[in-house]
Design an enzyme around this catalytic site. Structure first.
Site, PDB file in Angstrom:
ATOM      1  N   HIS A 142      40.351  26.084  46.196  1.00 48.82           N
ATOM      2  CA  HIS A 142      39.298  27.098  46.344  1.00 48.82           C
ATOM      3  C   HIS A 142      38.362  26.620  47.433  1.00 48.82           C
ATOM      4  O   HIS A 142      38.123  25.419  47.565  1.00 48.82           O
ATOM      5  CB  HIS A 142      38.500  27.251  45.037  1.00 48.82           C
ATOM      6  CG  HIS A 142      37.204  27.993  45.237  1.00 48.82           C
ATOM      7  ND1 HIS A 142      37.141  29.365  45.239  1.00 48.82           N
ATOM      8  CD2 HIS A 142      35.948  27.558  45.524  1.00 48.82           C
ATOM      9  CE1 HIS A 142      35.889  29.745  45.494  1.00 48.82           C
ATOM     10  NE2 HIS A 142      35.142  28.666  45.667  1.00 48.82           N
ATOM     11  N   TYR A 157      33.799  32.487  38.508  1.00 50.28           N
ATOM     12  CA  TYR A 157      34.501  33.596  39.169  1.00 50.28           C
ATOM     13  C   TYR A 157      33.957  34.956  38.730  1.00 50.28           C
ATOM     14  O   TYR A 157      34.690  35.957  38.782  1.00 50.28           O
ATOM     15  CB  TYR A 157      36.003  33.511  38.879  1.00 50.28           C
ATOM     16  CG  TYR A 157      36.743  32.518  39.755  1.00 50.28           C
ATOM     17  CD1 TYR A 157      36.865  32.712  41.126  1.00 50.28           C
ATOM     18  CD2 TYR A 157      37.359  31.391  39.203  1.00 50.28           C
ATOM     19  CE1 TYR A 157      37.557  31.817  41.923  1.00 50.28           C
ATOM     20  CE2 TYR A 157      38.051  30.479  40.004  1.00 50.28           C
ATOM     21  CZ  TYR A 157      38.154  30.709  41.365  1.00 50.28           C
ATOM     22  OH  TYR A 157      38.844  29.830  42.161  1.00 50.28           O
ATOM     23  N   LYS A 176      42.770  22.837  42.813  1.00 52.22           N
ATOM     24  CA  LYS A 176      43.100  23.579  41.581  1.00 52.22           C
ATOM     25  C   LYS A 176      44.146  22.831  40.734  1.00 52.22           C
ATOM     26  O   LYS A 176      44.791  21.891  41.221  1.00 52.22           O
ATOM     27  CB  LYS A 176      43.584  24.981  41.955  1.00 52.22           C
ATOM     28  CG  LYS A 176      42.501  25.846  42.608  1.00 52.22           C
ATOM     29  CD  LYS A 176      42.982  27.292  42.773  1.00 52.22           C
ATOM     30  CE  LYS A 176      41.914  28.172  43.397  1.00 52.22           C
ATOM     31  NZ  LYS A 176      42.347  29.599  43.488  1.00 52.22           N
ATOM     32  N   ASN A 208      47.322  28.544  43.902  1.00 50.04           N
ATOM     33  CA  ASN A 208      47.237  28.431  45.365  1.00 50.04           C
ATOM     34  C   ASN A 208      46.442  27.199  45.840  1.00 50.04           C
ATOM     35  O   ASN A 208      45.822  27.215  46.892  1.00 50.04           O
ATOM     36  CB  ASN A 208      46.750  29.737  45.995  1.00 50.04           C
ATOM     37  CG  ASN A 208      45.340  30.109  45.586  1.00 50.04           C
ATOM     38  OD1 ASN A 208      44.720  29.401  44.789  1.00 50.04           O
ATOM     39  ND2 ASN A 208      44.829  31.199  46.103  1.00 50.04           N
ATOM     40  N   GLU A 222      27.621  28.012  44.746  1.00 48.58           N
ATOM     41  CA  GLU A 222      28.735  27.297  44.112  1.00 48.58           C
ATOM     42  C   GLU A 222      28.461  25.789  44.005  1.00 48.58           C
ATOM     43  O   GLU A 222      28.837  25.157  43.018  1.00 48.58           O
ATOM     44  CB  GLU A 222      30.024  27.559  44.902  1.00 48.58           C
ATOM     45  CG  GLU A 222      30.465  29.024  44.794  1.00 48.58           C
ATOM     46  CD  GLU A 222      31.751  29.326  45.547  1.00 48.58           C
ATOM     47  OE1 GLU A 222      32.282  28.430  46.235  1.00 48.58           O
ATOM     48  OE2 GLU A 222      32.231  30.465  45.429  1.00 48.58           O
TER      49      GLU A 222
HETATM   50  P1  GDP Z   1      40.189  33.017  48.004  1.00 46.68           P
HETATM   51  O1  GDP Z   1      38.750  33.072  48.431  1.00 46.68           O
HETATM   52  O2  GDP Z   1      41.152  32.876  49.159  1.00 46.68           O
HETATM   53  O3  GDP Z   1      40.436  31.970  46.950  1.00 46.68           O
HETATM   54  O4  GDP Z   1      40.541  34.428  47.365  1.00 46.68           O
HETATM   55  P2  GDP Z   1      39.704  35.467  46.465  1.00 46.68           P
HETATM   56  O5  GDP Z   1      38.256  35.088  46.412  1.00 46.68           O
HETATM   57  O6  GDP Z   1      40.053  36.836  46.935  1.00 46.68           O
HETATM   58  O7  GDP Z   1      40.330  35.300  45.011  1.00 46.68           O
HETATM   59  C1  GDP Z   1      39.974  34.211  44.200  1.00 46.68           C
HETATM   60  C2  GDP Z   1      41.213  33.668  43.552  1.00 46.68           C
HETATM   61  O8  GDP Z   1      41.729  34.651  42.661  1.00 46.68           O
HETATM   62  C3  GDP Z   1      42.355  33.349  44.489  1.00 46.68           C
HETATM   63  O9  GDP Z   1      42.278  32.077  45.083  1.00 46.68           O
HETATM   64  C4  GDP Z   1      43.561  33.460  43.598  1.00 46.68           C
HETATM   65  O10 GDP Z   1      43.741  32.249  42.868  1.00 46.68           O
HETATM   66  C5  GDP Z   1      43.153  34.557  42.639  1.00 46.68           C
HETATM   67  N1  GDP Z   1      43.726  35.841  43.066  1.00 46.68           N
HETATM   68  C6  GDP Z   1      43.355  36.632  44.101  1.00 46.68           C
HETATM   69  N2  GDP Z   1      44.112  37.738  44.190  1.00 46.68           N
HETATM   70  C7  GDP Z   1      44.995  37.649  43.164  1.00 46.68           C
HETATM   71  C8  GDP Z   1      46.055  38.493  42.693  1.00 46.68           C
HETATM   72  O11 GDP Z   1      46.322  39.560  43.249  1.00 46.68           O
HETATM   73  N3  GDP Z   1      46.746  38.047  41.599  1.00 46.68           N
HETATM   74  C9  GDP Z   1      46.445  36.866  40.969  1.00 46.68           C
HETATM   75  N4  GDP Z   1      47.162  36.498  39.902  1.00 46.68           N
HETATM   76  N5  GDP Z   1      45.471  36.049  41.376  1.00 46.68           N
HETATM   77  C10 GDP Z   1      44.758  36.430  42.459  1.00 46.68           C
END
Ligand code: GDP
Length: 137
Positions: A115, A49, A9, A112, A126
């Site tokens: 991905h 997304y 990222k 973070n 994807e």
């Molecule tokens: P991942 O699969 O671990 O990347 O997590 P998810 O699929 O649940 O979420 C996708 C991405 O959305 C995450 O990697 C974060 O960058 C973002 N994200 C998830 N939860 C939050 C949140 O509560 N707040 C914010 N700002 N970003 C979030």
């Protein structure tokens, strides 16, 4: 053998830790089968997304993912989907296990670092989003 999609990222790209992150994959049996550095448009990031469209953080997520270039990769190896998720660590870096990519390189839940596809089914979708078959080696 499985393939999964990984994205380094914008936060990690701008910190200059592309090589350190790829090293984690290669040291753990994940081979880079395809790779490119690109800047996502809002349309690209929104489409990628789309499952999170209704989430309150969707706008922030798209804004962050378009804030700078990313490195998109296809990783290949045994149990690549799960192995990549283990190497990444929890979504929130504060909860990520010691020694994971997010524990070491991420700063917040949105910035973070990486991905990774969360299932083999999503990995296929994807990978197709970013790469055509002839560019995966
Ligand atoms: P991942 O699969 O671990 O990347 O997590 P998810 O699929 O649940 O979420 C996708 C991405 O959305 C995450 O990697 C974060 O960058 C973002 N994200 C998830 N939860 C939050 C949140 O509560 N707040 C914010 N700002 N970003 C979030």
């Amino acid at each position: 053998m499985e393939q999964t999609l990984s994205i380094i990222k914008p936060d990690a790209v701008s910190k200059g830790v592309i090589g350190k992150i790829i090293d984690r994959f290669e040291e753990n049996g994940l081979r880079v089968a395809a790779m490119k550095k690109i800047k996502l448009s809002s349309e690209d990031a929104g489409a990628f997304y789309a499952v999170h469209k209704e989430r309150p953080f969707f706008g922030e997520l798209v804004e962050f993912m378009t804030s700078g270039p990313v490195v998109v990769m296809v990783l290949e190896g045994e149990n690549a989907v799960v192995k990549n998720r283990e190497l990444m660590g929890a979504t929130n870096p504060k909860e990520a296990a010691k020694g994971t990519i997010r524990a070491d390189f991420a700063t917040s839940i949105d910035a973070n670092a990486v991905h990774g596809s969360d299932s083999l089914e999503n990995a296929k979708i994807e990978i197709n989003f970013f790469f055509s078959g002839q560019n995966i080696h």
